[in-house]
Scaffold this motif. Structure first.
Motif, PDB file in Angstrom:
ATOM      1  N   UNK A   1       0.842  -1.202   0.000  1.00  0.00           N
ATOM      2  CA  UNK A   1       0.000   0.000   0.000  1.00  0.00           C
ATOM      3  C   UNK A   1       0.879   1.255   0.000  1.00  0.00           C
ATOM      4  N   UNK A   2       1.943   1.250   0.813  1.00  0.00           N
ATOM      5  CA  UNK A   2       2.854   2.405   0.820  1.00  0.00           C
ATOM      6  C   UNK A   2       3.388   2.668  -0.584  1.00  0.00           C
ATOM      7  N   UNK A   3       3.751   1.588  -1.264  1.00  0.00           N
ATOM      8  CA  UNK A   3       4.310   1.772  -2.603  1.00  0.00           C
ATOM      9  C   UNK A   3       3.250   2.289  -3.581  1.00  0.00           C
ATOM     10  N   UNK A   4       2.033   1.777  -3.452  1.00  0.00           N
ATOM     11  CA  UNK A   4       0.962   2.261  -4.336  1.00  0.00           C
ATOM     12  C   UNK A   4       0.726   3.755  -4.094  1.00  0.00           C
ATOM     13  N   UNK A   5       0.806   4.161  -2.835  1.00  0.00           N
ATOM     14  CA  UNK A   5       0.639   5.580  -2.551  1.00  0.00           C
ATOM     15  C   UNK A   5       1.757   6.387  -3.224  1.00  0.00           C
ATOM     16  N   UNK A   6       2.987   5.900  -3.124  1.00  0.00           N
ATOM     17  CA  UNK A   6       4.104   6.608  -3.771  1.00  0.00           C
ATOM     18  C   UNK A   6       3.912   6.691  -5.279  1.00  0.00           C
ATOM     19  N   UNK A   7       3.384   5.623  -5.862  1.00  0.00           N
ATOM     20  CA  UNK A   7       3.192   5.613  -7.321  1.00  0.00           C
ATOM     21  C   UNK A   7       1.909   6.331  -7.742  1.00  0.00           C
ATOM     22  N   UNK A   8       1.180   6.837  -6.775  1.00  0.00           N
ATOM     23  CA  UNK A   8      -0.097   7.498  -7.038  1.00  0.00           C
ATOM     24  C   UNK A   8      -1.088   6.588  -7.762  1.00  0.00           C
ATOM     25  N   UNK A   9      -1.182   5.394  -7.261  1.00  0.00           N
ATOM     26  CA  UNK A   9      -2.281   4.523  -7.694  1.00  0.00           C
ATOM     27  C   UNK A   9      -3.432   4.880  -6.767  1.00  0.00           C
ATOM     28  N   UNK A  10      -4.439   5.535  -7.301  1.00  0.00           N
ATOM     29  CA  UNK A  10      -5.423   6.180  -6.438  1.00  0.00           C
ATOM     30  C   UNK A  10      -6.473   5.228  -5.878  1.00  0.00           C
ATOM     31  N   UNK A  11      -6.612   4.064  -6.478  1.00  0.00           N
ATOM     32  CA  UNK A  11      -7.511   3.083  -5.892  1.00  0.00           C
ATOM     33  C   UNK A  11      -7.168   1.688  -6.398  1.00  0.00           C
ATOM     34  N   UNK A  12      -7.510   0.717  -5.597  1.00  0.00           N
ATOM     35  CA  UNK A  12      -7.299  -0.675  -5.991  1.00  0.00           C
ATOM     36  C   UNK A  12      -8.619  -1.420  -5.892  1.00  0.00           C
ATOM     37  N   UNK A  13      -8.730  -2.455  -6.686  1.00  0.00           N
ATOM     38  CA  UNK A  13      -9.862  -3.369  -6.602  1.00  0.00           C
ATOM     39  C   UNK A  13      -9.393  -4.569  -5.825  1.00  0.00           C
ATOM     40  N   UNK A  14      -9.925  -4.741  -4.658  1.00  0.00           N
ATOM     41  CA  UNK A  14      -9.489  -5.861  -3.835  1.00  0.00           C
ATOM     42  C   UNK A  14     -10.458  -7.026  -3.996  1.00  0.00           C
TER      43      UNK A  14
ATOM     44  N   UNK B   1      -5.994   0.976   6.481  1.00  0.00           N
ATOM     45  CA  UNK B   1      -4.632   1.404   6.171  1.00  0.00           C
ATOM     46  C   UNK B   1      -4.586   2.025   4.766  1.00  0.00           C
ATOM     47  N   UNK B   2      -5.267   1.382   3.827  1.00  0.00           N
ATOM     48  CA  UNK B   2      -5.264   1.882   2.449  1.00  0.00           C
ATOM     49  C   UNK B   2      -5.940   3.251   2.361  1.00  0.00           C
ATOM     50  N   UNK B   3      -7.128   3.376   2.904  1.00  0.00           N
ATOM     51  CA  UNK B   3      -7.810   4.670   2.757  1.00  0.00           C
ATOM     52  C   UNK B   3      -7.062   5.751   3.527  1.00  0.00           C
ATOM     53  N   UNK B   4      -6.365   5.363   4.592  1.00  0.00           N
ATOM     54  CA  UNK B   4      -5.538   6.325   5.319  1.00  0.00           C
ATOM     55  C   UNK B   4      -4.298   6.744   4.533  1.00  0.00           C
ATOM     56  N   UNK B   5      -3.967   6.000   3.485  1.00  0.00           N
ATOM     57  CA  UNK B   5      -2.803   6.334   2.665  1.00  0.00           C
ATOM     58  C   UNK B   5      -3.209   6.728   1.249  1.00  0.00           C
ATOM     59  N   UNK B   6      -4.366   7.312   1.140  1.00  0.00           N
ATOM     60  CA  UNK B   6      -4.829   7.822  -0.157  1.00  0.00           C
ATOM     61  C   UNK B   6      -4.906   6.764  -1.234  1.00  0.00           C
ATOM     62  N   UNK B   7      -5.183   5.554  -0.840  1.00  0.00           N
ATOM     63  CA  UNK B   7      -5.455   4.518  -1.822  1.00  0.00           C
ATOM     64  C   UNK B   7      -6.894   4.049  -1.568  1.00  0.00           C
ATOM     65  N   UNK B   8      -7.806   4.505  -2.398  1.00  0.00           N
ATOM     66  CA  UNK B   8      -9.202   4.117  -2.255  1.00  0.00           C
ATOM     67  C   UNK B   8      -9.368   2.632  -2.557  1.00  0.00           C
ATOM     68  N   UNK B   9     -10.396   2.048  -2.031  1.00  0.00           N
ATOM     69  CA  UNK B   9     -10.583   0.604  -2.190  1.00  0.00           C
ATOM     70  C   UNK B   9     -11.971   0.306  -2.741  1.00  0.00           C
ATOM     71  N   UNK B  10     -12.014  -0.543  -3.733  1.00  0.00           N
ATOM     72  CA  UNK B  10     -13.272  -1.192  -4.082  1.00  0.00           C
ATOM     73  C   UNK B  10     -13.047  -2.666  -3.815  1.00  0.00           C
TER      74      UNK B  10
END
Ligand code: SF4
Ligand code: SF4
Lengths: 417, 99
Positions: free
Chosen positions: A69-82, A99-108
């Motif tokens: 998740x930290x890496x996705x935040x660095x790469x600006x991947x704004x959301x993931x499909x889990x 953890x994801x939404x707290x690191x600017x990675x939205x989740x579906x």
């Protein structure tokens, strides 16, 4: 083995051009990233794209998942499909979600609903999720009979209970996700009514012969006249229906469907599996489409940006046998995974080519590739579908005119499951 | 063209928006409304980034090297970015800009 046909060597990226042309050459980070958190599942759907069932003992730990998740935040991947497996049965699922939404990675996340109790539903509707969480309930029949036929006994009631809990908790705009099959194409209006009843959005996607889906594809994939029925329905009533742009092969019926008409595999789409392996597409879990593992030095970014496989998928493709087809611009030969798992050449027509070339190709000599992994349980579970008893019913041209700001494909563009 | 009124106004990138650089330009993501938009030209990205630092849109266009003949087309594109709150009018010393 080279997975794609011969093509002209490495081009320089043109300036401007259509968005599809740019997407074909790849992006610095994916737009549609699917992350399957576990291969463990409480169900054993007949068509599971990841052949899930048993947990893989090498599954990423909580700390490793946080690092992803930290890496996705660095790469600006704004959301993931889990997804999974059933992601919510991972004990740290709710933690990773926060953890994801707290690191600017939205989740579906996609679920069969098993853990969506009233308490969890209330959590999802609460400010803790900042509205960064989308929930997608899988349902493959508008009635228990049709759904449970492929998803197993009790799975319809489980999904509807989850929908009810979410509605009662005030969770907004849940998605009902339907894989379109021969058995449920006749239920499209009923699915829409079900969605309306729960204040949900309907999402329809294509059945691909991936995972266990390969074993049942012949029996489940829509018949040619049903493809037409689906296409007509999407044109007439599909404005508010999500499709993940997965039906672009239907564009060859005439009018293109809205969305990205291209295979995004390795270009804008990819999959991270539970052990950290990165595949070109969630529907292509096979050694041939394995680009690397994110636990190796360089992490996910290195795999995405530099792997040999993805570099190859981003170089210009020849249309092969499809190049002569007048619908090639929108259909683009259809789905790579569907061709691969039915043993068809990757540069020829899709097995469900609506011009009929797929059937011809299927009846010619071909070898269906053996699965390269399988997490199915070896002993049947209580909920195993039987698939014996059902008697009754049987993607960007939009941006071409716009030189500047592109279009808005929504957060689900490009063949997410 | 109506949109050209924007040229004399002060605008800025919305605080909820992140720009992700891409080979063709950038991808703009709005964390509030979750809209994803593609800025297909590096010049447009430069303009959008410059908006907040320049007194008005026209100055941002000039700073990004957009020829005057294309200002109308860019005004149009910016108006569409405004529709989804990717950019928004900026509070200025003279008070709130009129959108
Ligand atoms: S077209 Fe098929 S292979 Fe390509 S991204 Fe979609 S599902 Fe994957
Ligand atoms: S021949 Fe190829 S491009 Fe034409 S409709 Fe069939 S799959 Fe699509």
């Amino acid at each position: 083995m080279t997975i794609a046909p011969a093509r002209p060597s490495s081009p320089t990226r043109p300036v401007g051009g259509t968005l599809v042309e740019q997407f074909e050459l790849g992006l610095d980070a994916p737009i549609c990233l699917t992350w399957e958190l576990t291969y463990a599942c409480n169900l054993a759907c007949a068509h599971c794209l990841s052949s899930s069932g048993r947990r893989d003992p090498r599954e990423l730990s909580t700390a490793q998942a946080e690092a992803v998740i930290d890496e996705l935040q660095r790469m600006q991947v704004f959301y993931v499909n889990i997804g999974g497996g059933e992601p919510t049965i991972r004990p740290d699922f709710w933690h990773l979600l926060e953890y994801a939404v707290g690191h600017q990675v939205g989740v579906k996340f996609s679920t069969n609903g098993v853990r969506l109790t009233p308490e969890r539903a209330a959590f999802l509707a609460s400010p803790a999720c900042h509205g960064y969480v989308d929930v997608q309930i899988s349902l493959d029949g508008a009635t228990a009979e049709v759904n449970d036929y492929v998803r197993g006994p009790g799975s319809y009631d489980m999904a509807l209970t989850a929908l009810q809990n979410l509605q009662d908790a005030g969770f907004d705009d849940v998605k009902i996700s339907v894989v379109c099959t021969r058995q449920n194409i006749g239920q499209l209006d009923e699915f829409q009514a079900l969605a309306d009843r729960f204040g949900a959005t309907l999402r329809l996607t294509r059945l691909r012969p991936s995972g266990r889906g390969a074993d049942v594809w012949d029996e489940l994939h829509p018949l040619p006249h049903q493809q037409r029925e689906l296409y007509d329905w999407l044109l007439a009533k599909g404005d508010d229906v999500l499709t993940g742009d997965s039906f672009f092969h239907l564009s060859a019926f005439g009018e293109a469907l809205p969305g990205l008409n291209l295979c995004g595999a390795g270009r804008v789409v990819c999959l991270i599996d539970p052990v950290g392996d990165v595949y070109a597409c969630p529907f292509a879990i096979h050694d041939e489409f394995l680009a690397g593992n994110l636990l190796a030095p360089g992490g996910f970014q290195r795999v995405w940006q530099d792997s040999e496989l993805f570099t190859e998928l981003r170089s210009p493709q020849t249309g092969g046998a499809c190049a002569k087809c007048q619908f090639y611009d929108t259909c683009r030969g259809g789905c790579m995974a569907a061709k691969f798992f039915t043993g068809l050449p990757l540069d020829g027509p899709d097995p469900e080519c609506v011009q009929g070339y797929g059937e011809q190709a299927l009846s010619a000599d071909r070898t269906v590739p053996a699965a390269s992994q399988d997490h199915s349980r070896s002993t049947p579970t209580r909920n195993q579908p039987v698939m014996l008893t059902l008697m009754s019913r049987p993607p960007v041209s939009a941006c071409a005119e716009s030189p500047l700001a592109g279009f808005d494909p929504g957060p689900t563009a490009g063949c997410c499951p | 063209m109506l949109d050209e009124a924007i040229l004399d106004q002060a605008w800025t990138l919305s605080p909820s928006v992140a720009l992700r650089p891409e080979p063709f330009g950038a991808l703009a993501y709005h964390f509030g409304n979750r809209k994803l938009t593609f800025l297909k030209r590096p010049e447009l990205v430069a303009v959008v980034r410059a908006l907040g630092e320049q007194p008005d849109v026209r100055s941002a266009l000039v700073a990004a090297g957009v020829p005057a003949a294309q200002h109308g087309a860019y005004a149009d594109a910016l108006a569409r970015l405004a529709d989804t709150d990717m950019i928004r009018p900026r509070e200025t010393d003279q008070g709130r800009a009129v959108a």
